[in-house]
Design an enzyme around this catalytic site. Structure first.
Site, short mmCIF file in Angstrom:
data_model
loop_
_atom_site.label_atom_id
_atom_site.label_comp_id
_atom_site.label_asym_id
_atom_site.label_seq_id
_atom_site.Cartn_x
_atom_site.Cartn_y
_atom_site.Cartn_z
CE1 TYR A 153 45.82 -97.92 39.75
CE2 TYR A 153 45.74 -99.95 39.14
CZ TYR A 153 46.79 -99.52 39.62
OH TYR A 153 47.20 -99.61 40.72
NE ARG B 247 40.67 -120.39 49.43
CZ ARG B 247 39.84 -121.57 48.19
NH1 ARG B 247 39.16 -120.88 47.65
NH2 ARG B 247 40.18 -122.95 48.25
CG ASP C 219 38.06 -98.26 39.56
OD1 ASP C 219 37.86 -97.60 39.78
OD2 ASP C 219 39.67 -99.23 38.84
CE LYS D 93 44.59 -97.04 45.24
NZ LYS D 93 44.77 -96.77 43.83
#
Ligand code: PLP
Length: 399
Positions: free
Chosen positions: A111, A58, A183, A208
């Site tokens: 988005y 983590r 972004d 993506k």
């Protein structure tokens, strides 16, 4: 003697050289949660800087480090942080930079997940948001307040491929000491370099184009080392940590990023030109077309190419539904940036959640189709689109 800087094509293959103490040409997957310490002293050292030691996944993992290094190098950033999804990166960044009483300036068009984060999460912490039309650089200036901490931009933005003038926003923000976050998912580092235009932080949905194979979810945020370290502290609390295997798949996908994106740029321009000339299509939104209202800005800012995403408008809902039903090669699916072309129908996805009038205000007409270009031969793609457009045209006249 310093060597000349390598080009992006070379960096995708070699940027993580030096992190390969194992000497394996293809990197191993560190598929483990904890890492062992050799001594009490080593254990204490690991625990004191867990992100930079192999300690607990983590906090960090050597497979993540290699991906982060490659993406930071491509972006020209000091550091990067890998997360389990694009939203994992955006949430960690926003929740690090914005606190109680702070103000954020963002675009009307973001988005959907980002818009929801801003509209539902931030008010719970007493932070406020002003939304501005992204094509109006002056609107960002007018929206700034003394307590503005962050400007969030996205260019090109979904689904209408509208652009934000990144250099203008960066200059304005720097003068006022406001952090900027861009972004860059749709453009990719092959086509656009936000940090070189003065933006502070860049985020990607690596799901993506960076991953490129429709087989993983991941996100990344890149920027100055001190900011990335602060975002990491939030990230380990939120816990949107990728799986080492997904990180490894992402690293594998990154090796072909430049090849894929350049091919997608070329095919997209060819497809957009075809669509623009088709009688069933009454508008095409693609920054590479001279008819795009911000084509001049696109040429200045998207120096590598105009990307593999576009949208276009058919005449009404029945035409759009018929088009979606008739495609054979292109899949009906959300997402983009992978090897396979995908089409989605924003009205079908968003009218329910946004409401009809909000959707219309966002420029989402019932006939709008979003098309994500894959790696197929352009002639085969165009043949499939031509057939579906023929059917849409019939439905449009009947409907
Ligand atoms: C998909 C996407 C996101 C969210 O990424 P996930 O990996 O799905 O969490 C953020 N921004 C843009 C522009 C996207 O397309």
């Amino acid at each position: 003697m310093t060597e000349p800087p390598h080009r992006i094509d070379t960096l995708v293959a070699h940027a993580d050289r030096g992190l390969d103490a194992d000497m394996a040409v293809a990197p191993p997957i560190w598929q483990t949660a904890p890492f062992r310490a050799e001594s009490a002293e080593a254990f204490a050292a690991m625990a004191s800087t867990p992100r930079h030691h192999a300690y607990y996944t983590r906090d960090g993992n050597p497979t993540f480090t290699r991906v982060e290094h490659v993406v930071a190098t491509l972006e020209g950033a000091e550091a990067a942080l890998l997360t389990a999804s694009g939203m994992g990166a955006i949430s960690a960044a926003v929740l690090t930079l914005v606190g109680q009483g702070d103000h954020v300036v963002a675009q009307q068009s973001h988005y959907m997940g980002t818009s929801q984060l801003l509209s539902t999460m931030l008010p719970r912490f007493g932070a406020s948001v002003t939304l501005v039309p992204q094509a109006d650089a002056g609107a960002f200036a007018t929206a700034l307040r003394p307590n503005t901490k962050l400007i969030i931009v996205e260019s090109p933005s979904n689904p209408l491929m509208a652009l934000t003038d990144l250099a203008a926003v960066a200059t304005l923000a720097r003068a006022r000491g406001v952090t900027t976050l861009c972004d860059d998912t749709i453009a990719t580092p092959v086509n656009q370099a936000p940090l070189r235009l003065g933006i502070d932080l860049v985020v990607h949905s690596a799901t993506k184009f960076l991953g490129g194979h429709h087989d993983l979810t991941a996100g990344i945020v890149a920027g100055p080392a001190a900011l990335i370290e602060a975002i990491w502290k939030t990230h380990v609390m939120l816990g949107a940590v990728p799986d080492p295997f997904a990180a490894w798949l992402l690293l594998r996908g990154l090796r072909t990023l430049t090849l894929r994106v350049r091919r997608q740029n070329e095919t997209a321009l060819e497809v957009a030109t075809f669509l623009a000339a088709h009688p069933a299509v009454h508008a095409v939104h693609y920054p590479g077309l001279a008819t795009h209202p911000q084509h001049a800005l696109a040429r200045d800012q998207m120096t590598g190419g105009f990307g593999g995403m576009m949208s276009f408008e058919l005449r009404g809902l029945p035409a759009a539904q018929r088009f979606m039903d008739t495609m054979r090669l292109v899949s009906r699916a959300v997402s983009f940036g992978g090897f396979e072309s995908l089409a989605s129908h924003p009205a079908g996805m968003w009218f329910g959640s946004l409401g009809d009038s909000a959707a219309a205000e966002a420029g989402i007409s019932p006939g709008l189709i979003r098309l994500a270009i894959g790696l197929e031969h352009p002639a085969d793609l165009i043949a499939d689109l031509a057939r579906a457009l023929g059917a849409a045209r019939e439905a449009g006249t009947l409907g």
